[in-house]
Each structure stands twice: as structure tokens, then as C-alpha cells.
Enzyme design. Structure first.
Site, PDB file in Angstrom:
ATOM      1  N   TYR A 155     -12.223 -12.907  -4.248  1.00 53.93           N
ATOM      2  CA  TYR A 155     -12.248 -12.813  -5.705  1.00 53.93           C
ATOM      3  C   TYR A 155     -11.127 -11.906  -6.216  1.00 53.93           C
ATOM      4  O   TYR A 155     -10.449 -12.222  -7.195  1.00 53.93           O
ATOM      5  CB  TYR A 155     -13.615 -12.286  -6.128  1.00 53.93           C
ATOM      6  CG  TYR A 155     -13.874 -12.232  -7.612  1.00 53.93           C
ATOM      7  CD1 TYR A 155     -14.008 -13.399  -8.365  1.00 53.93           C
ATOM      8  CD2 TYR A 155     -14.031 -11.010  -8.265  1.00 53.93           C
ATOM      9  CE1 TYR A 155     -14.278 -13.347  -9.722  1.00 53.93           C
ATOM     10  CE2 TYR A 155     -14.308 -10.948  -9.615  1.00 53.93           C
ATOM     11  CZ  TYR A 155     -14.435 -12.112 -10.337  1.00 53.93           C
ATOM     12  OH  TYR A 155     -14.696 -12.056 -11.682  1.00 53.93           O
ATOM     13  N   LYS A 159      -8.137 -13.156  -8.723  1.00 53.82           N
ATOM     14  CA  LYS A 159      -7.971 -12.575 -10.053  1.00 53.82           C
ATOM     15  C   LYS A 159      -6.638 -11.833 -10.190  1.00 53.82           C
ATOM     16  O   LYS A 159      -6.016 -11.851 -11.248  1.00 53.82           O
ATOM     17  CB  LYS A 159      -9.143 -11.646 -10.373  1.00 53.82           C
ATOM     18  CG  LYS A 159     -10.465 -12.378 -10.595  1.00 53.82           C
ATOM     19  CD  LYS A 159     -10.356 -13.430 -11.696  1.00 53.82           C
ATOM     20  CE  LYS A 159     -11.712 -13.990 -12.089  1.00 53.82           C
ATOM     21  NZ  LYS A 159     -11.610 -15.037 -13.141  1.00 53.82           N
TER      22      LYS A 159
END
Length: 308
Positions: A155, A159
Site C-alpha cells: 500500500y 500510494k
């Protein structure tokens, strides 16, 4: 400056933050293409927007493949006649520590968040450039992508990558009048509901009660609706001069994140040899090292019981 006449796509907008974004864009006058992998969830999202007096259509498909990106753009143009705003919100989580993370855990998150942002933005920009009327690209980031977070290698990578792409797109799309920004939301979601630290705030949101000031002000943590206003603003003509930025929002707080810059610069004639670093590091460089991970203030006693 309403969004009347504008058309927006919001990926991953069947529920949660994405639905709040879609509803606010519609509330400000935009027609919206919503997206979810579940047909009933997407239909419910469309119905909620129509109940507000807005216009909406749904695309039921997973974000990531180029085919989905093209379907989203085609639906916007064929149903509402144009495309002005894209919000790339779709995402999944597969949290686990590095040594337990599988290839599938990594690839699934990267495919939806990072590749899905790329394919959807590419399809939208191809149409926007051909139409010649500018546009707004709004990507969704995370504090994890800015500072890292335990158990979120995949993640965090996705991002952080989205921020890098957004800054690049701001340069590439400037001449076409298309802005590109990343929004970093901090809000009560299904993910934060599992974190004891946020328990009192999440409980208040679920019960329709005001969220305590500690969370809204000190922590910058609020509801999905607290984020939606920034999404609509960045989609408007008023934000035509805002591009290449990372903007955090949550509760009562708005933040413009800095671009990475050197925290310390030092020179040594002849370069930095091993011996030179051994000598200089403690006094010259050690104090400039940067922290990692998010730093939360001490939870007030009155909220600790709720978080236990």
C-alpha cells in the site's frame, strides 16, 4: 463556481469515501459515473445520487485493466456527453509484514491502486486532450504513502507511486489545461474502524454524534464528508491554478504537503570516503535524519476506554 454541466468519474465509489466524493460532486452540479465491483452496491450509489436530484450512471468492473478505464470514459461521454473530472479512489488492502507478504498480496494492491490509477488517468487524459477543454485529475493518496506504515509495504509503495505520477502529470498536462493533484484523506472508514486509537471518533461518527474536538482539530481526523468538499473544489474552475500538489484533509484540518527536499547538504573536498563519514556522521548528519511512520499525539484519558 458550481460544477453545473461538468461530468465526473469516481472509481471505487460504491461506498465509503468514494461515495461521499461522488455525492458531493453531484450536489455541486456534476453528473457522475460511479464504479464498484458489486452491481447492487453500484446501483445503490446511483440511486443515492438521484435521490439528491443529481445524475449518475454506473460501471460495474474492477479497476486496473485498461478495458475498465476505457469503459469508464466511454460511459461518461456516451451518457453525459463529455468528461471533465476524474477521481481515482478505487483500492484494496492486503496488509501483512514484509516477511509474510506474498507475491499475490503485493501484486493485487499494486494492480488496483497504482496500475488502476495509471490506466484510468491515461484513458481520461486521452479524451480530455482531444476535446481540448482542459480537465481535472484528482488522485487519492494516503499518509502511508507519505511516511510509511507497519505492515503496508504494498500500500505504501502504491500510494507513494501515485504521488510521483501526479507530479509528473502536472508537468506533462499543463499545456492542455489539465490539472493533476493528489488528495490525502484522513477519515473514519472501514479500515480506521479497526484501530483502537480511533474508536471514540468512529463510534461518534457511526452514531451520528459530533466527533470530539481532539480528533477533528488536533489529529485532523473526521468523516468522509469532511474530505468531499476538497474533491469538489479541486474539480472546479476555481482550482485551475492548483496542480502538482499533495493536499491532506481531515476533520477541521487542511494541509499542503511539501515536495521532498534535502534536509541537510554538506560538502567535502575529495568526496565522502568511508573514513570521512565515520568521523563526520555523528556531529554533522545524525541530527538531520528523518522520522518514519505517522506520529500520533497521546490519546486523552477520556478516550482510552473507548479504544481498549
Amino acid at each position: 463556481m458550481s460544477l453545473d454541466g461538468k461530468v465526473a468519474i469516481v472509481t471505487g465509489s460504491g461506498r465509503g469515501l468514494g461515495l461521499a466524493y461522488a455525492q458531493e460532486l453531484a450536489r455541486q452540479g456534476a453528473a457522475v459515473v460511479v464504479n464498484d465491483v458489486d452491481a447492487q452496491t453500484a446501483a445503490d450509489a446511483v440511486a443515492s445520487i438521484e435521490a439528491l436530484g443529481g445524475r449518475a450512471a454506473a460501471v460495474v468492473a474492477p479497476v486496473g485493466p485498461t478495458e475498465t478505464a476505457e469503459q469508464l470514459v466511454t460511459t461518461a461521454v456516451e451518457t453525459f456527453g463529455r468528461l471533465d473530472i476524474l477521481v481515482t479512489n478505487a483500492g484494496v488492502l492486503r496488509d501483512t509484514v514484509l516477511w509474510k507478504m506474498t507475491d499475490e498480496d503485493f501484486d493485487t494492491v499494486i494492480n488496483v491502486h497504482l496500475r488502476g490509477t495509471f490506466t484510468t488517468v491515461r484513458a481520461a487524459v486521452q479524451h480530455m486532450r482531444a476535446a481540448g477543454e482542459g480537465g481535472r485529475i484528482i488522485c487519492i493518496g494516503s499518509p502511508t504513502g507519505q511516511r510509511g506504515n507497519f505492515g503496508q509495504t504494498n500500500y505504501a509503495a502504491a500510494k507513494a507511486g501515485i504521488v510521483g505520477m501526479t507530479r509528473t502529470w502536472a508537468l506533462e498536462l499543463k499545456r492542455a489545461g489539465i490539472t493533476a493533484n493528489t488528495v490525502v484523506p484522513v477519515a473514519a472508514t472501514a479500515m480506521t474502524a479497526t484501530v483502537p486509537y480511533f474508536a471514540a471518533a468512529v463510534r461518534a461518527a457511526e452514531q451520528g454524534e459530533p466527533m470530539p474536538a481532539f480528533f477533528r482539530h488536533d489529529l485532523g481526523f473526521g468523516t468522509a464528508d469532511d474530505v468531499a468538499g476538497l474533491i469538489a473544489f479541486l474539480g472546479s474552475d476555481a482550482a485551475g491554478g492548483v496542480t502538482g500538489q499533495v493536499i491532506g484533509v481531515g476533520g477541521d484540518r487542511l494541509q499542503v504537503w511539501t515536495h521532498p527536499e534535502a534536509a541537510l547538504t554538506a560538502h567535502r573536498e575529495g568526496g565522502w570516503t568511508y573514513d570521512a563519514l565515520l568521523e563526520a556522521w555523528p556531529a554533522t548528519f545524525a541530527g538531520a535524519l528523518q522520522s518514519v511512520g505517522e506520529r500520533f499525539p497521546e490519546l486523552p484519558e477520556e478516550f482510552k476506554t473507548a479504544g481498549s
